[in-house]
Each structure stands twice: as structure tokens, then as C-alpha cells.
Motif scaffolding. Sequence first.
Motif, PDB file in Angstrom:
ATOM      1  N   HIS A   8       0.842  -1.195   0.000  1.00  7.44           N
ATOM      2  CA  HIS A   8       0.000   0.000   0.000  1.00  7.44           C
ATOM      3  C   HIS A   8       0.878   1.247   0.000  1.00  7.44           C
ATOM      4  N   VAL A   9       0.505   2.227  -0.824  1.00  5.67           N
ATOM      5  CA  VAL A   9       1.261   3.470  -0.939  1.00  5.67           C
ATOM      6  C   VAL A   9       0.540   4.564  -0.156  1.00  5.67           C
ATOM      7  N   THR A  10       1.288   5.288   0.658  1.00  6.61           N
ATOM      8  CA  THR A  10       0.672   6.281   1.547  1.00  6.61           C
ATOM      9  C   THR A  10       0.654   7.683   0.956  1.00  6.61           C
ATOM     10  N   ARG A  11       0.844   7.797  -0.335  1.00  5.47           N
ATOM     11  CA  ARG A  11       0.846   9.107  -0.985  1.00  5.47           C
ATOM     12  C   ARG A  11       0.061   9.020  -2.275  1.00  5.47           C
ATOM     13  N   GLY A  12      -0.151  10.192  -2.922  1.00  4.16           N
ATOM     14  CA  GLY A  12      -0.954  10.219  -4.135  1.00  4.16           C
ATOM     15  C   GLY A  12      -0.213   9.716  -5.366  1.00  4.16           C
ATOM     16  N   GLN A  28      -0.465  -6.817  -5.948  1.00  5.55           N
ATOM     17  CA  GLN A  28      -1.500  -5.793  -5.930  1.00  5.55           C
ATOM     18  C   GLN A  28      -0.936  -4.534  -5.278  1.00  5.55           C
ATOM     19  N   VAL A  29      -1.172  -3.407  -5.934  1.00 13.23           N
ATOM     20  CA  VAL A  29      -0.728  -2.120  -5.403  1.00 13.23           C
ATOM     21  C   VAL A  29      -1.965  -1.283  -5.128  1.00 13.23           C
ATOM     22  N   THR A  30      -2.090  -0.787  -3.904  1.00 11.96           N
ATOM     23  CA  THR A  30      -3.222   0.071  -3.563  1.00 11.96           C
ATOM     24  C   THR A  30      -2.703   1.432  -3.126  1.00 11.96           C
ATOM     25  N   GLY A  31      -3.538   2.448  -3.318  1.00 11.21           N
ATOM     26  CA  GLY A  31      -3.161   3.812  -2.994  1.00 11.21           C
ATOM     27  C   GLY A  31      -4.048   4.412  -1.923  1.00 11.21           C
ATOM     28  N   SER A  32      -3.799   5.679  -1.646  1.00 15.73           N
ATOM     29  CA  SER A  32      -4.518   6.391  -0.588  1.00 15.73           C
ATOM     30  C   SER A  32      -5.408   7.474  -1.171  1.00 15.73           C
ATOM     31  N   LYS A  33      -6.102   7.111  -2.222  1.00 18.47           N
ATOM     32  CA  LYS A  33      -6.970   8.059  -2.909  1.00 18.47           C
ATOM     33  C   LYS A  33      -7.971   8.685  -1.950  1.00 18.47           C
ATOM     34  N   GLY A  34      -8.053  10.008  -2.014  1.00 21.86           N
ATOM     35  CA  GLY A  34      -9.065  10.706  -1.241  1.00 21.86           C
ATOM     36  C   GLY A  34      -8.554  11.487  -0.053  1.00 21.86           C
ATOM     37  N   ILE A  35      -7.328  11.192   0.407  1.00 22.42           N
ATOM     38  CA  ILE A  35      -6.889  11.827   1.651  1.00 22.42           C
ATOM     39  C   ILE A  35      -6.371  13.255   1.444  1.00 22.42           C
ATOM     40  N   HIS A  36      -6.104  13.641   0.181  1.00 25.94           N
ATOM     41  CA  HIS A  36      -5.537  14.965  -0.065  1.00 25.94           C
ATOM     42  C   HIS A  36      -6.524  15.947  -0.697  1.00 25.94           C
ATOM     43  N   GLY A  37      -7.774  15.562  -0.807  1.00 27.01           N
ATOM     44  CA  GLY A  37      -8.747  16.431  -1.463  1.00 27.01           C
ATOM     45  C   GLY A  37      -8.889  17.778  -0.786  1.00 27.01           C
ATOM     46  N   LEU A 229      -5.630   8.288   6.587  1.00 27.37           N
ATOM     47  CA  LEU A 229      -5.045   7.172   5.850  1.00 27.37           C
ATOM     48  C   LEU A 229      -5.263   5.823   6.520  1.00 27.37           C
ATOM     49  N   LEU A 230      -5.144   5.770   7.827  1.00 28.85           N
ATOM     50  CA  LEU A 230      -5.189   4.488   8.532  1.00 28.85           C
ATOM     51  C   LEU A 230      -6.481   3.701   8.297  1.00 28.85           C
ATOM     52  N   PRO A 231      -7.667   4.342   8.304  1.00 25.31           N
ATOM     53  CA  PRO A 231      -8.877   3.557   8.027  1.00 25.31           C
ATOM     54  C   PRO A 231      -8.869   2.897   6.644  1.00 25.31           C
ATOM     55  N   ILE A 232      -8.271   3.575   5.657  1.00 24.70           N
ATOM     56  CA  ILE A 232      -8.178   2.996   4.316  1.00 24.70           C
ATOM     57  C   ILE A 232      -7.315   1.736   4.349  1.00 24.70           C
ATOM     58  N   PHE A 233      -6.154   1.846   5.008  1.00 28.06           N
ATOM     59  CA  PHE A 233      -5.259   0.696   5.096  1.00 28.06           C
ATOM     60  C   PHE A 233      -5.872  -0.432   5.931  1.00 28.06           C
ATOM     61  N   GLN A 234      -6.494  -0.075   7.046  1.00 29.52           N
ATOM     62  CA  GLN A 234      -7.075  -1.090   7.932  1.00 29.52           C
ATOM     63  C   GLN A 234      -8.168  -1.890   7.221  1.00 29.52           C
ATOM     64  N   GLU A 235      -9.000  -1.180   6.437  1.00 29.65           N
ATOM     65  CA  GLU A 235     -10.062  -1.874   5.710  1.00 29.65           C
ATOM     66  C   GLU A 235      -9.460  -2.805   4.664  1.00 29.65           C
TER      67      GLU A 235
END
Length: 256
Positions: A8-12, A28-37, A229-235
Motif C-alpha cells: 500500500h502506498v501512503t501518498r498520491g 497488488q498495489v493500492t493507494g490512498s486516494k481521497g486523503i488529499h482532497g 489514511l489508517l482507516p483505508i489501510f485497515q479496511e
Amino acid sequence: MPKLRWFHVTRGGMNTYLTPAVKARPIQVTGSKGIHGTVFSEFALACIFALAKKLPDCFSAQRERKWQKLQPVELECQTIGIVGLGVAGSELARKAKALGMRVIATKRNQVEKPAYVAELGGPESLPHLLSQSDFVVLLLASLPSTFNIIGETEIAYDEKERLLINLTGGRAIEEKLLVRALKESWIAGAALEAFAKQPLPADSELWDLPNVIITPRIAGITSKKWPALLPIFQENLRRFIAGEPLRNVINKELGY
């Protein structure tokens, strides 16, 4: 790490992590979409207000102890063109609409037009957006497909005194062309957060242009990063353990 199945990537921005080895393997690569809006949209508005209200000129005159009359611009009824209507772009569009601005935008993948956007088109509508906009805000993924999307043809064909705010597309316009556009008033002013070379080299002409605001990659910095960010990663961790599809999975070829 032969057993690696997910990270998981913690940046945009994702390009740095999409190495040939990562692309070649079924990781699988996941991102942190939404945290910088919120932070990107607020920073864009700060730049828009600074340019519209001539604050850089005020600061310069203050240093010289000069009482200089200026002509600020009202934002209400002005047109803002947002190139990249993602999470940050949508947040900016909503806030700009609330200020009474007319919002037009482009987005690579077509979606239903939000109520707060007057016009929404694909990348092919960029020339139209540039011709109509008083303020142009670039909120693009930094990908080869977005490099040099703004050329001389797009910015030099009319006399509209537009202002440019570039927060993410460091290679969207070539620096030499941008300098020329600012010197020859094709662009009335710019707030620049993203550059092809970072930090911006000391010998860049952009440093000395009076109609330019340069910021050192701070638009996405937030004290609330980890709570968001943490809730995204935890889910996703829960889903990974349970064998369920992950959220925010990145298309390795597209880069987002």
C-alpha cells in the motif's frame, strides 16, 4: 521479497513505486486516494486569491516601502478551468462554485457531470477549457500521458489574461515555454507547486519573474494525514486477510 502479494502506498503519486519488477509480478498495489482532497483544494484557492488580489505585488511593494495602487480581480462570475477532476479537483470545483465562480473541467475517464460543474469534457476538450478560463488549475497525475499537454498552440492563440495554478503536473508544460508565456503575457501570472526538476534549480528563470508564486511542494502536506489514511489501510488489511477484493487498486499500466 518473492512472497510479496500486496503493498500500500501512503501518498498520491504512484509512478515511483511502479517499477518493472512490480509490474511484471502479480503484486497488488493500492493507494490512498481521497486523503488529499481538502488540502489540495484549499491550497489551490489560496493561490487563486493571492493572484486575483495581487498579494505578491503588495508584498513586493511592502518590502520597498512603496504605496502602490493595484487593481484586484473579483472571483465571482469568473471561470475556473480544472484540468483533472479527481478527488482534489472535485473538492476545488465544489468550493469554487460556492464562491460564485463558473466551473469547467476535464477528466480522462468520463463520469456523470456533478451539479457544481457547468461543463465536463475529456482530454480533447482542453483547448476549449483554456480558451474559456480566467483561472486554470492543473491537478493531474504525473504520468507520461500528461507530459507537455499544454503547448504553444494551446496558450498563445488568444489575448485572454488567464492565471495558471499548477499543483501536480510538473511536466504538463515545458519550462522554457512557460517562462516565455509569462514574459510575453500569454499567461498573466502563475502559482507553481510542481516542476519537472524538484527542487527547482537555482538558475531557473522562474525564480525571478515578478508574476510568479513558487511554493516548495507543500500543497499536499497535512497534519491529519494518518487519521485519514489508517482507516483505508485497515479496511484493505481486513479484506486482504479475508481474501476479499481490495479497494483503491492501482492499474499498473495507467499509473493510477
